[in-house]
Design a protein around this motif. Structure first.
Motif, PDB file in Angstrom:
ATOM      1  N   ARG A 187       0.837  -1.210   0.000  1.00 54.93           N
ATOM      2  CA  ARG A 187       0.000   0.000   0.000  1.00 54.93           C
ATOM      3  C   ARG A 187       0.869   1.257   0.000  1.00 54.93           C
ATOM      4  O   ARG A 187       0.585   2.221  -0.730  1.00 54.93           O
ATOM      5  CB  ARG A 187      -0.924  -0.001   1.211  1.00 54.93           C
ATOM      6  CG  ARG A 187      -2.014  -1.069   1.172  1.00 54.93           C
ATOM      7  CD  ARG A 187      -2.789  -1.093   2.483  1.00 54.93           C
ATOM      8  NE  ARG A 187      -3.485   0.162   2.719  1.00 54.93           N
ATOM      9  CZ  ARG A 187      -3.800   0.626   3.924  1.00 54.93           C
ATOM     10  NH1 ARG A 187      -3.439  -0.053   5.015  1.00 54.93           N
ATOM     11  NH2 ARG A 187      -4.448   1.753   4.055  1.00 54.93           N
ATOM     12  N   HIS A 199       4.296  11.844  -1.601  1.00 59.69           N
ATOM     13  CA  HIS A 199       3.924  13.250  -1.419  1.00 59.69           C
ATOM     14  C   HIS A 199       4.638  13.849  -0.223  1.00 59.69           C
ATOM     15  O   HIS A 199       5.164  14.967  -0.304  1.00 59.69           O
ATOM     16  CB  HIS A 199       2.411  13.358  -1.230  1.00 59.69           C
ATOM     17  CG  HIS A 199       1.952  14.695  -0.750  1.00 59.69           C
ATOM     18  ND1 HIS A 199       2.102  15.849  -1.491  1.00 59.69           N
ATOM     19  CD2 HIS A 199       1.362  15.074   0.430  1.00 59.69           C
ATOM     20  CE1 HIS A 199       1.620  16.881  -0.810  1.00 59.69           C
ATOM     21  NE2 HIS A 199       1.169  16.435   0.354  1.00 59.69           N
ATOM     22  N   ALA A 228       2.574   1.711  -3.526  1.00 55.25           N
ATOM     23  CA  ALA A 228       1.720   1.698  -4.713  1.00 55.25           C
ATOM     24  C   ALA A 228       1.956   2.948  -5.561  1.00 55.25           C
ATOM     25  O   ALA A 228       2.211   4.042  -5.042  1.00 55.25           O
ATOM     26  CB  ALA A 228       0.246   1.615  -4.297  1.00 55.25           C
ATOM     27  N   ASP A 229       1.871   2.777  -6.873  1.00 50.35           N
ATOM     28  CA  ASP A 229       2.129   3.887  -7.786  1.00 50.35           C
ATOM     29  C   ASP A 229       1.199   5.071  -7.555  1.00 50.35           C
ATOM     30  O   ASP A 229       1.578   6.221  -7.790  1.00 50.35           O
ATOM     31  CB  ASP A 229       1.996   3.415  -9.241  1.00 50.35           C
ATOM     32  CG  ASP A 229       3.131   2.485  -9.655  1.00 50.35           C
ATOM     33  OD1 ASP A 229       4.182   2.492  -8.985  1.00 50.35           O
ATOM     34  OD2 ASP A 229       2.963   1.759 -10.654  1.00 50.35           O
ATOM     35  N   ASP A 230      -0.023   4.794  -7.102  1.00 49.54           N
ATOM     36  CA  ASP A 230      -0.970   5.893  -6.883  1.00 49.54           C
ATOM     37  C   ASP A 230      -0.831   6.506  -5.493  1.00 49.54           C
ATOM     38  O   ASP A 230      -1.656   7.328  -5.083  1.00 49.54           O
ATOM     39  CB  ASP A 230      -2.410   5.448  -7.125  1.00 49.54           C
ATOM     40  CG  ASP A 230      -2.798   4.207  -6.323  1.00 49.54           C
ATOM     41  OD1 ASP A 230      -1.940   3.696  -5.554  1.00 49.54           O
ATOM     42  OD2 ASP A 230      -3.945   3.745  -6.465  1.00 49.54           O
ATOM     43  N   ASP A 231       0.246   6.121  -4.756  1.00 43.53           N
ATOM     44  CA  ASP A 231       0.610   6.774  -3.495  1.00 43.53           C
ATOM     45  C   ASP A 231      -0.554   6.798  -2.510  1.00 43.53           C
ATOM     46  O   ASP A 231      -0.916   7.837  -1.961  1.00 43.53           O
ATOM     47  CB  ASP A 231       1.105   8.194  -3.781  1.00 43.53           C
ATOM     48  CG  ASP A 231       1.960   8.765  -2.652  1.00 43.53           C
ATOM     49  OD1 ASP A 231       2.466   7.982  -1.817  1.00 43.53           O
ATOM     50  OD2 ASP A 231       2.125   9.998  -2.606  1.00 43.53           O
ATOM     51  N   LEU A 232      -1.091   5.624  -2.240  1.00 43.08           N
ATOM     52  CA  LEU A 232      -2.292   5.492  -1.400  1.00 43.08           C
ATOM     53  C   LEU A 232      -2.116   6.132  -0.028  1.00 43.08           C
ATOM     54  O   LEU A 232      -3.045   6.747   0.511  1.00 43.08           O
ATOM     55  CB  LEU A 232      -2.639   4.016  -1.231  1.00 43.08           C
ATOM     56  CG  LEU A 232      -3.193   3.302  -2.469  1.00 43.08           C
ATOM     57  CD1 LEU A 232      -3.209   1.796  -2.238  1.00 43.08           C
ATOM     58  CD2 LEU A 232      -4.583   3.824  -2.794  1.00 43.08           C
TER      59      LEU A 232
END
Length: 211
Positions: free
Chosen positions: A39, A51, A42-46
Motif C-alpha cells: 500500500r 507526497h 503503490a504507484d498511486d501513493d495510497l
C-alpha cells in the motif's frame, strides 16, 4: 557537436534514478506487513509517502511533516514514516548500473561534474555515506531541501549556474524526469533525459563530450 555549439565543460547530475537506485520498498520490507508495504509503495501513493517526501524535498522538516501525516493518515502511519526516514539508507540499495564508471570516465577526461537533486536536507547524507565514491567525482551538490528550492522551478537551476560558475550553454544537465530536464533547458542548459548509463554516454557523445 555542431559548429554552432560551444564545447561542453560541465555536466550536472540528478541523483535518484541517475546515479543512485532509490527503492522505497527496500527500507520497509522485512520490518512491516507485506500488505502495508504494498500500500505504501503503490504507484498511486495510497498513503502519501511520495507526497510527504516531496514536501521534505522542498524544505519541510520531518517534525513539521509528521503532524500532517498523523492528521491525514493516522498516528500509526506517521510512526511508520518516521521509522522509514530513520532507515532511509536502506532505500538506497545500489548505484545505477554504469553510473560510477561514467563519472570516472568524465572526470578523467577533465569535465567538471556536479550534483543537483530534489532530496530532503535531513536524509541526503545517506547518499554519500553509502556511496562515498560519488563525492570523489562530484565537486559539489545542490540539495533542494537544504536550499528550499525545487526542480523544475527556474531558481534552483539559476542557483547552480551561480554557485558552480556555469555557462549553461556549455553545460549538460541529466535527469530521469522529463519535466526537470525541461526546466533546465528553459534556463539555457543542454538537457538530457536519462534512461541508462549507456544511453547517457551516447547522448553526451552527440554533444561532443568525450566519454
Amino acid at each position: 557537436m555542431t559548429a554552432s555549439q560551444s564545447p561542453i565543460t560541465d555536466i550536472v547530475f540528478d541523483f535518484c534514478g541517475v546515479l543512485v537506485n532509490w527503492q522505497c520498498r527496500a527500507a520497509l520490507e522485512g520490518r512491516y506487513d507485506p500488505d502495508l508495504v504494498d500500500r505504501i509503495c503503490a504507484d498511486d501513493d495510497l498513503l502519501g509517502f511520495f507526497h510527504y517526501e516531496d514536501l521534505m524535498d522542498g524544505g519541510m522538516l520531518l517534525e513539521d511533516v509528521l503532524p500532517i501525516i498523523a492528521r491525514e493518515q493516522g498516528a500509526d502511519i506517521a510512526e511508520v514514516y518516521r521509522d522509514y526516514i530513520a532507515h532511509y539508507g536502506d532505500a538506497l540499495p545500489s548505484l545505477i548500473d554504469g553510473s560510477l564508471e561514467l563519472l570516472e570516465d568524465l572526470d578523467k577526461a577533465g569535465y567538471r561534474l556536479w550534483g543537483l537533486t530534489n532530496w530532503s536536507g535531513e536524509t541526503f547524507h545517506f547518499a554519500f555515506e553509502r556511496f562515498p565514491e560519488l563525492a570523489e567525482h562530484l565537486r559539489d551538490t545542490i540539495v533542494s531541501g537544504t536550499e528550499r528550492l525545487h526542480k523544475p522551478e527556474a531558481p534552483i537551476y539559476e542557483l547552480a549556474i551561480a554557485r558552480f560558475d556555469l555557462d549553461p550553454a556549455r553545460s549538460v544537465f541529466l535527469d530521469d524526469t522529463v519535466r526537470n530536464v525541461d526546466g533546465a533547458r528553459a534556463v539555457g542548459f543542454n538537457g538530457l533525459v536519462f534512461s541508462t548509463s549507456a544511453q547517457a554516454r551516447n547522448d553526451l557523445r552527440k554533444l561532443g563530450v568525450t566519454c
